[in-house]
Design an enzyme around this catalytic site. Sequence first.
Site, mmCIF file in Angstrom:
data_model
loop_
_atom_site.group_PDB
_atom_site.id
_atom_site.type_symbol
_atom_site.label_atom_id
_atom_site.label_comp_id
_atom_site.label_asym_id
_atom_site.label_seq_id
_atom_site.Cartn_x
_atom_site.Cartn_y
_atom_site.Cartn_z
ATOM 1 N N ASN A 111 0.807 -1.245 -0.248
ATOM 2 C CA ASN A 111 -0.067 0.035 -0.050
ATOM 3 C C ASN A 111 0.924 1.280 -0.090
ATOM 4 O O ASN A 111 0.437 2.366 0.154
ATOM 5 C CB ASN A 111 -0.835 -0.093 1.381
ATOM 6 C CG ASN A 111 -1.801 -1.367 1.255
ATOM 7 O OD1 ASN A 111 -1.592 -2.307 2.071
ATOM 8 N ND2 ASN A 111 -2.585 -1.440 0.383
ATOM 9 N N ILE A 158 0.850 6.777 0.332
ATOM 10 C CA ILE A 158 0.552 6.087 1.043
ATOM 11 C C ILE A 158 -1.084 5.814 0.604
ATOM 12 O O ILE A 158 -1.999 6.714 0.398
ATOM 13 C CB ILE A 158 0.509 6.253 2.574
ATOM 14 C CG1 ILE A 158 1.717 6.614 3.141
ATOM 15 C CG2 ILE A 158 -0.239 5.321 3.632
ATOM 16 C CD1 ILE A 158 2.228 7.357 4.360
ATOM 17 N N CYS A 159 -1.791 4.665 0.442
ATOM 18 C CA CYS A 159 -2.991 4.211 0.164
ATOM 19 C C CYS A 159 -3.553 3.821 1.274
ATOM 20 O O CYS A 159 -3.787 2.683 1.851
ATOM 21 C CB CYS A 159 -2.920 3.174 -0.838
ATOM 22 S SG CYS A 159 -4.778 2.757 -1.290
ATOM 23 N N LEU A 160 -4.241 4.974 1.896
ATOM 24 C CA LEU A 160 -4.811 4.727 3.267
ATOM 25 C C LEU A 160 -6.489 5.615 3.151
ATOM 26 O O LEU A 160 -6.260 6.765 2.759
ATOM 27 C CB LEU A 160 -3.894 5.250 4.302
ATOM 28 C CG LEU A 160 -4.495 5.113 5.714
ATOM 29 C CD1 LEU A 160 -4.543 3.465 6.215
ATOM 30 C CD2 LEU A 160 -3.505 5.552 6.773
ATOM 31 N N LEU A 180 -1.659 0.027 -3.984
ATOM 32 C CA LEU A 180 -1.167 1.208 -4.600
ATOM 33 C C LEU A 180 0.026 0.738 -5.376
ATOM 34 O O LEU A 180 0.270 1.240 -6.603
ATOM 35 C CB LEU A 180 -0.553 2.395 -3.703
ATOM 36 C CG LEU A 180 -0.404 3.625 -3.960
ATOM 37 C CD1 LEU A 180 -1.722 4.267 -4.799
ATOM 38 C CD2 LEU A 180 0.071 4.831 -2.936
#
Lengths: 150, 475
Positions: A78, A85-87, A120
């Site tokens: 991620n 960052i994929c959050l 991501l």
Amino acid sequence: MALPKRIVKETERLMAEPVPGISAVPHEDNLRYFDVTVEGPSQSPYEGGIFKLELFLPDDYPMTPPKIRFLTKIYHPNIDKLGRICLDVLKSNWSPALQIRTILLSIQALLGAPNPDDPLANDVAQHWKENQNAAIQTAREWTQQYAKPQ
Amino acid sequence: MKFGKEYQDALIKGEFPAQWVHSAISYGQLKKCIKKVREELQEIGLDADTLAHLLRACSIDEAQVAPHSAEQSFQYRFSPEIHAKTTPRQDSSEESDSPEIFQGFRPKLLFAVDEESGEPVDAYLSPDTKEYLHQLAVSQRLTDIRITELPGPSIPVEDGHASPQNGAEQTASPQIRMVEVPLSSDGIFFKRLRAELSGLERLQMEEKERLSADIRTMGKTLSKSTEPARTLSTHKSDLSVWREIFLLYMESEIFFSSHELDHGFRSPKQVQDKLESFSAELKRRDIESRLKRKDSKIALNQFLALNLDLFKNLRFQDIEYKAMRKILKKFDKRTALGISSKLIPSISPSVLSQGLARTICTEVSNELVTLVPQVSDYLCPVCMSLAWRPVRLSCHHVFCIRCLIVMQRNHDDHCPMCREPVVMQADSDNIDETMAKFLKKYFPEEVKAKHEDNVRQAGIDEYGEEFYSDKCAIM
Ligand SMILES: [Zn+2]
Ligand SMILES: [Zn+2]
């Protein structure tokens, strides 16, 4: 423009009661820009690593989320090559009631629980799904190589 | 320095009330009791060295053998058994327990003997002692019909009502039974200790009553002097100064730390340091002369005295707890009967604990601190300043009107706290008038500051930042 009261208060609390395993220090010349370190959670491939991040609070913070990026290279499904960052809480699920400390805790939790189904970094996620053990091994090696404190 | 002397010195130097010193554990008397126990044991060849040797011998087997099994050559136990009580950590508000630890209990020294011959099983004992135990076994067997009628393996039977003469007990092994060695001096020791601990507990209850009464008195004074001002000319209020005092007090965490690592306990030395820096900070901020009302000054002094009083209690308890531990350790050292590990955990939490400090601190925060609302309980979760004016969304979450306007302008329909889509529907009807009245009454200064800030932000929205920048403010 004067620093909003909220940012002053958040900074004071981060200094007075730091979150275990996390530090966030504002730049003297730009109080909206923070140097962040996050310790890799124990029992994760990032254990023993100390990861550097940069955090920036945009003008309309807290109406918009802080901008955060990993500076230390990390092998994680991620987090992409540029450290983005994929959050969800940093994007669509942001709420102005969230704070710097809660966001950094979410990032630390993400290190403990990688989610290859919401990727991501596509090739890393692919690797994670095809051969999880090998991917974890790579993540460990990267931690040793890039995230060891001097 | 010997502990007995050290203990006496601590009691004298502590400047405690005479009644406390009177209730203190009489270490010297208990020491004399121990000497008697030792002599009584020596007479029958069971001196500390011998018992310690037997103890070592049985602890080696203990891995395979259940506790209280017949393979242990001797046991020293309490009838009925003492169970370590769980630490009353959270239920501090409850009344402290009655001194039940030693209620109706009798110590028993039991030795293993062969069921058939009545010979002691342990070869280490001297011939005289063996003969003595043998005699005991024979005489006790004659009077104990239960044993002869019910032979065979079974679980050990405890008979709390048995008199010393027929104290023989059946055990797990058919070949071995336990014979009781009649001692009298140990009973005297425990009776005395029990009386001393009850006395201490009574004292602690009285202290609690006294301190609670002090808190109530101070509460009455305080509610008058912190009553919000109705009109500025007729009534002076010390509300904001008291808010500062209590905020500092809570932050100081004088008696307990909020870290749960050590259950939050502080040593008397730590409490003393915290108390000193708290009063130094009050002086530095010139609190006393900032209080305008006479009764406020009285209440402040009452408050400081209350904390000093509690600290004194804590110091006294600490000394007593040490004395109690020492005397039980001494008992073990002189007799090798091994009681301190059983008794210390069961005594410490209920009798000599920080229970008093917990109770009083809870009362202080419930009865005094709550008289003065703190601004931290009324913040807007978005801008983290006072929620003025307060807007309550249909999900019941409260924000300041300024943040609501910004959210609506951004078309963020979701409540920041619960994500319900309720932001866009809010209008002037959502202003919480009751809360607004309350905030105005209890936080007049904060309301004024936040109001000015809201006006300024609205000005920036309309005319741009320059309009309110420092340069223009001179005009
Ligand atoms: Zn607000
Ligand atoms: Zn809500």
